[in-house]
Design a protein around this motif. Structure first.
Motif, PDB file in Angstrom:
ATOM      1  N   ASP A   1       1.027  -1.049  -0.043  1.00  0.00           N
ATOM      2  CA  ASP A   1      -0.063  -0.077  -0.076  1.00  0.00           C
ATOM      3  C   ASP A   1       0.886   1.126   0.202  1.00  0.00           C
ATOM      4  O   ASP A   1       0.547   2.332  -0.711  1.00  0.00           O
ATOM      5  CB  ASP A   1      -0.682   0.112   1.267  1.00  0.00           C
ATOM      6  CG  ASP A   1      -2.213  -1.039   1.102  1.00  0.00           C
ATOM      7  OD1 ASP A   1      -2.380  -1.626   0.116  1.00  0.00           O
ATOM      8  OD2 ASP A   1      -2.546  -1.391   2.269  1.00  0.00           O
ATOM      9  N   GLY A   2       1.996   1.165   0.625  1.00  0.00           N
ATOM     10  CA  GLY A   2       2.840   2.456   0.581  1.00  0.00           C
ATOM     11  C   GLY A   2       3.490   2.746  -0.488  1.00  0.00           C
ATOM     12  O   GLY A   2       3.882   3.732  -0.938  1.00  0.00           O
ATOM     13  N   HIS A   3       4.040   1.465  -0.928  1.00  0.00           N
ATOM     14  CA  HIS A   3       4.747   1.517  -2.686  1.00  0.00           C
ATOM     15  C   HIS A   3       3.576   2.018  -3.539  1.00  0.00           C
ATOM     16  O   HIS A   3       4.215   3.058  -4.427  1.00  0.00           O
ATOM     17  CB  HIS A   3       4.992   0.171  -3.070  1.00  0.00           C
ATOM     18  CG  HIS A   3       5.656  -0.061  -4.200  1.00  0.00           C
ATOM     19  ND1 HIS A   3       6.857   0.768  -4.435  1.00  0.00           N
ATOM     20  CD2 HIS A   3       5.356  -0.696  -5.275  1.00  0.00           C
ATOM     21  CE1 HIS A   3       7.243   0.458  -5.772  1.00  0.00           C
ATOM     22  NE2 HIS A   3       6.368  -0.215  -6.226  1.00  0.00           N
ATOM     23  N   ILE A   4       2.573   1.940  -3.371  1.00  0.00           N
ATOM     24  CA  ILE A   4       1.458   2.581  -4.380  1.00  0.00           C
ATOM     25  C   ILE A   4       1.451   3.975  -4.201  1.00  0.00           C
ATOM     26  O   ILE A   4       1.390   4.948  -5.048  1.00  0.00           O
ATOM     27  CB  ILE A   4      -0.008   1.944  -4.182  1.00  0.00           C
ATOM     28  CG1 ILE A   4      -0.104   0.629  -4.620  1.00  0.00           C
ATOM     29  CG2 ILE A   4      -1.023   2.860  -4.978  1.00  0.00           C
ATOM     30  CD1 ILE A   4      -1.200  -0.026  -4.393  1.00  0.00           C
ATOM     31  N   ALA A   5       1.514   4.335  -2.727  1.00  0.00           N
ATOM     32  CA  ALA A   5       1.735   5.950  -2.408  1.00  0.00           C
ATOM     33  C   ALA A   5       2.867   6.380  -3.184  1.00  0.00           C
ATOM     34  O   ALA A   5       2.821   7.638  -3.639  1.00  0.00           O
ATOM     35  CB  ALA A   5       1.457   6.119  -1.040  1.00  0.00           C
ATOM     36  N   ALA A   6       3.950   5.787  -2.738  1.00  0.00           N
ATOM     37  CA  ALA A   6       5.238   6.253  -3.437  1.00  0.00           C
ATOM     38  C   ALA A   6       5.007   6.561  -5.363  1.00  0.00           C
ATOM     39  O   ALA A   6       5.734   7.187  -5.632  1.00  0.00           O
ATOM     40  CB  ALA A   6       6.394   5.267  -2.995  1.00  0.00           C
ATOM     41  N   LEU A   7       4.318   5.405  -5.665  1.00  0.00           N
ATOM     42  CA  LEU A   7       4.461   5.531  -7.114  1.00  0.00           C
ATOM     43  C   LEU A   7       3.640   6.736  -7.502  1.00  0.00           C
ATOM     44  O   LEU A   7       3.898   7.443  -8.289  1.00  0.00           O
ATOM     45  CB  LEU A   7       3.641   4.340  -7.837  1.00  0.00           C
ATOM     46  CG  LEU A   7       4.575   3.047  -7.648  1.00  0.00           C
ATOM     47  CD1 LEU A   7       3.590   1.764  -7.863  1.00  0.00           C
ATOM     48  CD2 LEU A   7       5.899   3.149  -8.463  1.00  0.00           C
ATOM     49  N   MET A   8       2.341   6.814  -6.788  1.00  0.00           N
ATOM     50  CA  MET A   8       1.509   8.220  -7.131  1.00  0.00           C
ATOM     51  C   MET A   8       2.411   9.561  -6.993  1.00  0.00           C
ATOM     52  O   MET A   8       1.982  10.350  -7.792  1.00  0.00           O
ATOM     53  CB  MET A   8       0.364   7.932  -6.123  1.00  0.00           C
ATOM     54  CG  MET A   8      -0.561   6.914  -6.443  1.00  0.00           C
ATOM     55  SD  MET A   8      -1.953   6.477  -5.521  1.00  0.00           S
ATOM     56  CE  MET A   8      -2.813   8.118  -6.082  1.00  0.00           C
ATOM     57  N   VAL A   9       3.042   9.414  -5.662  1.00  0.00           N
ATOM     58  CA  VAL A   9       3.783  10.705  -5.492  1.00  0.00           C
ATOM     59  C   VAL A   9       4.967  11.028  -6.678  1.00  0.00           C
ATOM     60  O   VAL A   9       5.176  11.908  -7.189  1.00  0.00           O
ATOM     61  CB  VAL A   9       4.540  10.401  -4.419  1.00  0.00           C
ATOM     62  CG1 VAL A   9       5.702  11.832  -4.195  1.00  0.00           C
ATOM     63  CG2 VAL A   9       3.734  10.820  -3.199  1.00  0.00           C
ATOM     64  N   ALA A  10       5.536  10.038  -7.270  1.00  0.00           N
ATOM     65  CA  ALA A  10       6.178   9.938  -8.386  1.00  0.00           C
ATOM     66  C   ALA A  10       5.611  10.477  -9.754  1.00  0.00           C
ATOM     67  O   ALA A  10       6.240  10.347 -10.761  1.00  0.00           O
ATOM     68  CB  ALA A  10       7.052   8.655  -8.581  1.00  0.00           C
ATOM     69  N   GLY A  11       4.302  10.262  -9.685  1.00  0.00           N
ATOM     70  CA  GLY A  11       3.493  10.466 -11.062  1.00  0.00           C
ATOM     71  C   GLY A  11       3.513   9.428 -12.032  1.00  0.00           C
ATOM     72  O   GLY A  11       3.345   9.474 -13.086  1.00  0.00           O
ATOM     73  N   LEU A  12       3.610   8.342 -11.290  1.00  0.00           N
ATOM     74  CA  LEU A  12       3.415   6.725 -12.248  1.00  0.00           C
ATOM     75  C   LEU A  12       2.221   6.084 -12.251  1.00  0.00           C
ATOM     76  O   LEU A  12       1.809   5.964 -11.055  1.00  0.00           O
ATOM     77  CB  LEU A  12       4.628   5.936 -11.764  1.00  0.00           C
ATOM     78  CG  LEU A  12       6.184   6.556 -11.994  1.00  0.00           C
ATOM     79  CD1 LEU A  12       7.157   5.516 -11.431  1.00  0.00           C
ATOM     80  CD2 LEU A  12       6.512   6.712 -13.536  1.00  0.00           C
ATOM     81  N   ASP A  13       1.428   6.238 -13.187  1.00  0.00           N
ATOM     82  CA  ASP A  13       0.251   5.339 -13.167  1.00  0.00           C
ATOM     83  C   ASP A  13       0.442   4.164 -13.191  1.00  0.00           C
ATOM     84  O   ASP A  13       1.506   3.355 -13.248  1.00  0.00           O
ATOM     85  CB  ASP A  13      -1.006   5.813 -14.149  1.00  0.00           C
ATOM     86  CG  ASP A  13      -0.285   5.736 -15.721  1.00  0.00           C
ATOM     87  OD1 ASP A  13       0.564   4.422 -15.666  1.00  0.00           O
ATOM     88  OD2 ASP A  13      -0.612   6.306 -16.586  1.00  0.00           O
ATOM     89  N   PRO A  14      -0.682   3.116 -12.911  1.00  0.00           N
ATOM     90  CA  PRO A  14      -0.420   1.526 -13.048  1.00  0.00           C
ATOM     91  C   PRO A  14       0.330   1.040 -13.925  1.00  0.00           C
ATOM     92  O   PRO A  14       1.535   0.273 -13.783  1.00  0.00           O
ATOM     93  CB  PRO A  14      -1.842   1.210 -13.014  1.00  0.00           C
ATOM     94  CG  PRO A  14      -2.667   2.108 -12.324  1.00  0.00           C
ATOM     95  CD  PRO A  14      -2.003   3.517 -12.992  1.00  0.00           C
TER      96      PRO A  14
END
Length: 301
Positions: A179-192
């Protein structure tokens, strides 16, 4: 211990070395992942009526069951990197085959049988009981606010047997990290799909392995074009220096977000967890059940 599974990194000032956090994930992840590969778990899924010619028909309900009878849109959101089409293919019929409560019981039975097959007499040993107690303390310390999969698993009743407590704790902690990794991806502006393309670009796993997440060739190419426009991949799809730095930052951010539960243990207790996990980690890997290459990039990041 293989390099990549136990490799240390620089301290992040969070009270626990980030390399230690990643090492603990590398050691615990296989213990959780048994559910998705063990023949005993497939047999339990088949008893419920799920197809078992491949792992996906049971993977999706097994992993999503703590969320209740969630629909495909909710599951796709929580799982993040899977194609919504692929999620719908497996989740739309899943709860018609068996309800979430039945699936939850089946996954506990599957893990119970799989652990007994892999660990033998060690299932009832004092070392496993000590390990389970320590990892459970970390799992119970996890703040699950804003972490849907971690929260859903943490809300379940704890099993009584120590080996099942170990698996349950490992599951809470890996979903907490995820779940935290998804947050980090979103902060980085990376969609799925960009998350997968950028990960493949640094060599975390082959493109063919990432294709298992169900995205079409057109969706993959479009995501690569978007990353290229940001200067994150080159014309061949390989990561640029900027792309590698972004992925490094994502993994570092993920480690930081995953650190808090482990701060409930002393440094000596964490050392003891690593020591105790070793033989069970080896037993899982030696079973040959898990693939040598995964989309998680274990051994590569």
């Amino acid at each position: 211990m293989e390099k990549g599974w136990g490799h240390a990194m620089a301290k992040q000032g969070s009270g626990i070395d980030s390399g230690r956090v990643r090492q603990l994930w590398h050691l615990l992840e296989p213990l959780h992942a048994v559910l998705y590969y063990a023949p005993e778990a497939f047999e339990e899924a088949a008893e419920l009526g799920y197809a078992t010619e491949e792992r996906w028909p049971s993977y999706f309900p097994y992993r999503a069951a703590p969320l209740g009878a969630a629909g495909a849109e909710s599951v796709a959101s929580a799982f993040y990197s899977f194609s919504p089409r692929m999620v719908a293919e497996h989740i739309d019929p899943a709860w018609k085959i068996a309800g979430p409560e039945a699936v939850l019981r089946a996954r506990v039975r599957g893990v119970d049988r799989a652990y007994r097959a892999m660990f033998g007499d060690r299932v009832g040993g004092v070392e496993l009981a000590e390990l389970a107690a320590l990892v459970r303390r970390a799992a119970e310390a996890a703040n699950t606010a804003g972490r849907p999969l971690a929260a859903a698993n943490a809300a379940l009743d704890w099993p009584e047997a120590p080996h099942l407590q170990l698996w349950h704790a490992a599951t809470i902690l890996r979903e907490h990290r995820g779940d935290g990794h998804i947050a980090a991806l979103m902060v980085a502006g990376l969609d799925p799909v960009e998350a997968l393309v950028s990960f493949a670009a640094i060599g975390a796993a082959s493109v063919e392995r990432f294709e298992s997440r169900g995205w079409s060739a057109g969706q993959w190419e479009s995501a690569r074009d978007r990353l290229a426009a940001r200067g994150l991949v080159d014309a061949d799809g390989a990561a640029t220096d900027a792309g590698r730095e972004l992925r490094r930052a994502v993994e570092e951010h993920t480690d930081q977000l995953a650190a808090a539960p482990w701060q409930s243990l002393t440094e000596a207790e964490i050392d003891r967890v690593v020591e105790l996990l070793g033989e069970f980690w080896v037993a899982v890997l030696s079973s040959g059940l898990l693939p040598s290459e995964t989309t998680l990039g274990i051994g590569k990041v």
